[in-house]
Design an enzyme around this catalytic site. Structure first.
Site, mmCIF file in Angstrom:
data_model
loop_
_atom_site.group_PDB
_atom_site.id
_atom_site.type_symbol
_atom_site.label_atom_id
_atom_site.label_comp_id
_atom_site.label_asym_id
_atom_site.label_seq_id
_atom_site.Cartn_x
_atom_site.Cartn_y
_atom_site.Cartn_z
ATOM 1 N N GLU A 1 11.130 16.241 25.350
ATOM 2 C CA GLU A 1 11.515 15.137 24.472
ATOM 3 C C GLU A 1 10.300 14.429 23.884
ATOM 4 O OE1 GLU A 1 15.907 13.924 26.037
ATOM 5 O OE2 GLU A 1 14.230 13.287 27.286
ATOM 6 N N GLU B 1 18.841 21.617 30.087
ATOM 7 C CA GLU B 1 19.556 20.546 30.766
ATOM 8 C C GLU B 1 21.025 20.644 30.362
ATOM 9 O OE1 GLU B 1 18.000 16.618 30.181
ATOM 10 O OE2 GLU B 1 15.917 17.270 30.373
#
Length: 957
Positions: free
Chosen positions: A418, A488
């Site tokens: 991220e 994820e």
């Protein structure tokens, strides 16, 4: 008049990685070179700002007698009973102004002092290295008054040459640690901000001619069964592997027949790298990782990752983990059928990777990089797209790769997490590809796959994952030709995740889908004397993200959650299903590399949940992907006419390094025949008598129709319709979710405050009928509910019919009846167990006879919420009552109301009352993982529609 000069702290806000540290190299333990651990008690002084104190504390002879003590490895905010500040939890928001590279003047700074004696027999040749394995977030180091340098990169090793500075006898090591630095902008991972020296500090002797850096290349040719070994070393030497009769010079390749390393068969060969000055032990695993035919292949075989994301965590020590805690993590993973781990979002302690090599886990090793907070400004000024920061990014990539490059378990290098996109990430990918072309590169944020070897996503819905599997996801041609993983998915926050089995079905259906990694391994609860476990906001943080830090498959004390039990079942390496009527078992080996020779199989036959006979089952040692049909023995003769079923288990045939003989790896159940439903003729009639109505063994209030007692069992609160549950984290969803967040909608509709209007109480010839309307205030929707009670004199039957009125635009949380018992402790039931289950998280629910106490029925989520339901219940006994269902039902029992559970924020908020509240539910809404991922699939919705269900009550006294 004199003025005190403020020491220079410019390095704190310098975007460079630091100065003075040695180039990164492989992490290893020498066989014969001396080392000295500097872990233990250090003297400690905390300042509010980076320049509050001068550097005199680093000088020899400085008197630190009035300083406090802290333990290294450790975080100072987790020591001192709050005297040294507090932890801060944010998911992605920086807890300081976003003004890179600057940080606030209020910058907690910890000065650490360690006076140590050099052993009298320490070699006197002068060469030595001081190694820090992890310091958050910026450190400046002195030895015996001489500054060594400063560094950033919290979860990465840094070494300094100190040989000429060491003295016989007493030495003084001084370290100044700043909580905030320019490096903090690169470390915005979803975790607690915890400053300190939290990994080992070690002094290493470097003999003349010792090993400096080396790179073990150990490939495997699956077509020939041969491995090729070459060890490149900065210092010439020889490589010895006795088991393979290898004795070659460094840099020289040798090819021999070997057994390959895989996560299922983690064969390691012990070797030695010997130079003139040192011998270094090697643990060599032969394996080849390639991108071929659009798939990630190891040793020629496509791999299906059944993984988890793992932050490092201990509820008392934070990220300061000891070896046994790390081993416990790996053993738990292996025992629950996991085969892969992503080291989110930084390289772990190197000992963890040793354990992955030893026990067998595929690893995505992730760089210590995340700049998630820049999403708040649409990624403007993001360091990964700013050339000034590129040296720091490359330093972090190099320190990860060089430290960990000799671990066979690592199949991917991950650029970070991220951090948007940018030139810095491209530079990292290019450097890694050049340095180690024998592994693949991962990064989720690169959706166009410019820099990566795999298409990786987070929390893609089931529908989108299926489209990706079908290559209907669009995007660039390069991306469509790459394999897909969910780095994820299935957010394991609180009760859940739901939908795991549905994801796994897709992963196994489409070759392109190579599995995924659950978020995440452990709840990051901080042990707290008053709250049990604390989470974000419990330390008075200005900004925090609450219990979003508690989203793991194991609780903070590493007790497996129901989510981990469910995941173990869903990813079983052996699939067992059967045709109970014909006595046939279908067994499939779902492993990628190993056959079934390590497993033993056993069958058992149950009648009404009790095992009446069992035995061993002969199953061939099926190769990966193979299936076989195996005949069960003839069903045992039993006079009872109850419900019959087979259970087949696959167990370890012998002890292994990670579990004992008999450990259950997989299981399957299948019915022999249909369940006989409870029924009886309604022979008794309601008898009114002085404000009461008697029906068989039961007494009712004549005015309200409320059940008062059954036999000698008092009912504290009559069974009545209940639709509310204390919303789970996944019910509530996340604030950024665009999907429906039903927890919020349920509250808006008022389902947590339903009102019950009595319409009539009718005592007929063969039944007592109570009609009601159940509805929320301020709304026109409602549920017409009819309770019909009948009896045969000994038993009592409650039939409930529900008819929705109005426009129900949302599903119901639950639908059933709730009642109270004044006394109940021991619980026994025939149905799913032993743990909780919900409609989309019930794969691990095994039908049988189970026992518990009311207290042990509860699942101790860090933030209390709906929990503890048992699925597919035929009957349950508690508090002197037996309840049978038609059809099967869900039940929960707890010593507090749903409303009290809903209001609680920590476990310690829940106090047992005098009543045990029991829910008998016809239906429950699914769980999903919408705390970050998608909600429940439509087939798990509990829609408001006409329905009828019944329960039969009797006494057990």
């Amino acid at each position: 008049m004199s003025f005190r000069t403020t020491p220079s702290v410019d390095y704190v806000e310098d975007v460079s990685p630091g100065s003075g540290a040695l180039p990164p190299r492989a992490w290893y333990a020498s066989s014969d070179a001396r080392s000295l651990s500097l872990n233990g008690s250090w003297r400690f002084r905390l300042s509010a700002t980076a320049g509050a104190e001068d550097d005199s504390f680093a000088e020899e002879g400085y008197d630190a007698g009035n300083w406090a003590d802290v333990t290294v490895p450790g975080h100072w905010v987790l020591q001192g009973d709050g005297a040294f500040g507090s932890p801060i939890y944010t998911n992605h928001l920086y807890p300081f102004p976003v003004d890179p590279p600057y940080v606030p003047t209020e910058n907690p700074t910890g000065d650490h002092l360690r006076v140590f004696d050099l052993p009298s027999d320490w070699p006197s040749d002068g060469a030595a290295v001081l190694r820090f394995d992890g310091v958050e977030s910026c450190a400046r180091v002195w030895l015996n008054g001489t500054e060594l340098g400063e560094f950033k990169g919290s979860r990465l090793p840094h070494e300094f040459a100190v040989g000429e500075l060491l003295k016989p006898g007493s030495n003084v090591l001084a370290v100044r640690v700043h909580q905030w630095s320019a490096g903090s902008y690169l470390e915005d991972q979803d975790q607690w901000w915890l400053p300190g020296i939290f990994r080992d500090v070690t002094l290493l002797h470097r003999p003349a001619g010792s090993v400096a850096d080396f790179f073990v290349h150990a490939s495997y040719d699956h077509t020939t069964g041969e491995g090729t070994l070459r060890v490149d070393s900065d210092v010439d030497g020889r490589v010895l592997v006795p088991a393979l009769d290898i004795d070659v010079a460094t840099g020289e390749p040798v090819t021999v027949a070997v057994r390959p390393w895989t996560a299922e068969t983690p064969k390691l060969y012990d070797g030695v790298l010997a130079t003139d000055g040192e011998r270094v032990p090697l643990r060599i695993g032969f394996r080849t990782v390639v991108l071929e035919d659009g798939l990630v292949k190891v040793n020629g075989t496509a791999v299906l990752f059944k993984g988890v994301n793992r932050h490092e965590w201990h509820p008392e020590r934070g990220r300061a983990l000891d070896l046994e805690t790390m081993r416990e993590d790996v053993l738990l993973m292996k025992r629950h059928n996991l085969n892969a781990v992503r080291t989110s979002h930084y390289p772990p302690h190197p000992a963890f990777l040793d354990l992955c090599d030893e026990y067998g886990l595929w690893v995505i090793d992730e760089c210590d990089l995340e700049t998630h907070g820049f999403t708040e400004q649409d990624w403007r000024d993001n360091p990964v797209d700013d050339d000034r920061w590129t040296p720091a990014l490359l330093d972090r990539a190099a320190r990860m790769v060089e430290r960990d490059k000799n671990h066979p378990s690592i199949v991917f290098w991950s650029l970070g997490n991220e951090a948007g996109t940018g030139r810095g990430l491209t530079a990292m990918a290019e450097w890694i590809h050049d340095r180690d072309p024998e592994r693949l590169v991962h990064y989720e944020g690169d959706w166009n796959c410019r820099d990566t070897d795999v298409y990786s996503r987070m929390y893609a819905s089931h529908d989108e994952v299926e489209k990706i599997g079908q290559q209907l996801d669009g995007g660039t041609r390069k991306r469509r030709e790459l394999p897909f993983i969910q780095c994820e998915y299935a957010h394991a926050m609180g009760n859940g995740p739901g939908g795991l089995a549905d994801y796994q079905e897709l992963f196994e259906k489409y070759d392109r889908l190579q599995g995924g990694f659950i978020w995440e391994w452990i709840d990051h609860g901080v042990k707290h004397a008053e709250l049990g476990y604390a989470y974000g906001g419990d330390f008075g943080e200005e900004l925090h993200d609450g219990n979003f830090v508690c989203d793991g498959l194991v609780f903070p004390d590493r007790t497996p959650s129901p989510g981990l039990i469910e995941y173990k079942k869903v990813i079983e390496p052996v699939h067992i299903e059967g045709d109970g009527a014909n006595g046939i078992v279908h067994v499939t080996n779902k492993q990628d590399f190993a056959d079934l020779s390590a497993l033993a199989f056993e069958w058992s036959c149950q009648v009404d949940g009790e095992t009446v006979e069992s035995g061993s089952l002969s199953v061939p040692a099926l190769a990966p992907g193979e299936s076989a049909e195996v005949k069960l023995p003839e069903p045992p003769v039993d006079g009872r006419g109850g419900e019959r079923q087979w259970t087949v288990r696959a167990l370890l045939a012998d002890d292994t390094s990670w579990a004992a003989k008999g450990h259950v790896v997989a299981w399957g159940q299948f019915a022999v025949g249909a369940r006989p439903l409870p029924s009886f003729p309604a022979t008794d009639r309601p008898v009114p008598d002085e404000g009461r109505i008697t029906l068989g063994p039961a007494a009712f209030d004549a005015r309200s129709g409320a059940l008062l007692s059954i036999g000698g069992v008092e009912v504290g609160a009559t069974p009545r319709l209940d639709v509310w549950r204390a919303p789970t984290d996944n019910d509530d969803g996340a604030e950024w979710q665009t999907d429906t967040r039903y927890g919020m909608l349920w509250r808006t509709l008022g389902l947590h405050r339903m009102r019950h209007r009595l319409v009539s109480v009718e005592a007929g010839d063969d039944a007592l009928t109570v009609r009601t309307r159940v509805a929320p205030a301020a709304r026109e929707v409602g549920l017409d509910t009819v309770y019909r009670w009948t009896s045969d004199g000994e038993r009592l039957r409650l039939s409930v019919s529900v008819t929705p009125e109005g426009d129900w635009t949302v599903p119901l949380p639950r639908l059933g009846v709730r009642f109270g018992l004044p006394e109940a402790d021991r619980v026994e039931w025939f149905g799913g167990g032993p743990g909780e289950a919900y409609p989309d998280s019930k794969a691990a629910s095994m039908v049988g006879r189970w026992q518990s106490t009311v207290d042990r029925l509860q699942t101790p989520y860090v933030r209390p919420q709906e929990n503890g339901a048992r699925a597919d219940v035929r009957w349950v006994e508690l508090g002197g009552l037996r309840v049978e269902g038609d059809p099967e039902f869900w039940f929960t029992a707890r010593r507090w109301t749903t409303e009290q559970l809903d209001a609680a924020r920590h476990r310690t908020d829940l106090a047992a009352g005098d009543t045990v509240w029991v829910n008998l539910d016809h239906g429950l809404h699914g769980i999903g993982s919408q705390s970050c991922g998608p909600g429940p699939l439509p087939q798990y919705f509990l829609n408001a529609e006409p329905v009828e269900f019944s329960f039969v009550f009797s006494t057990t006294r």
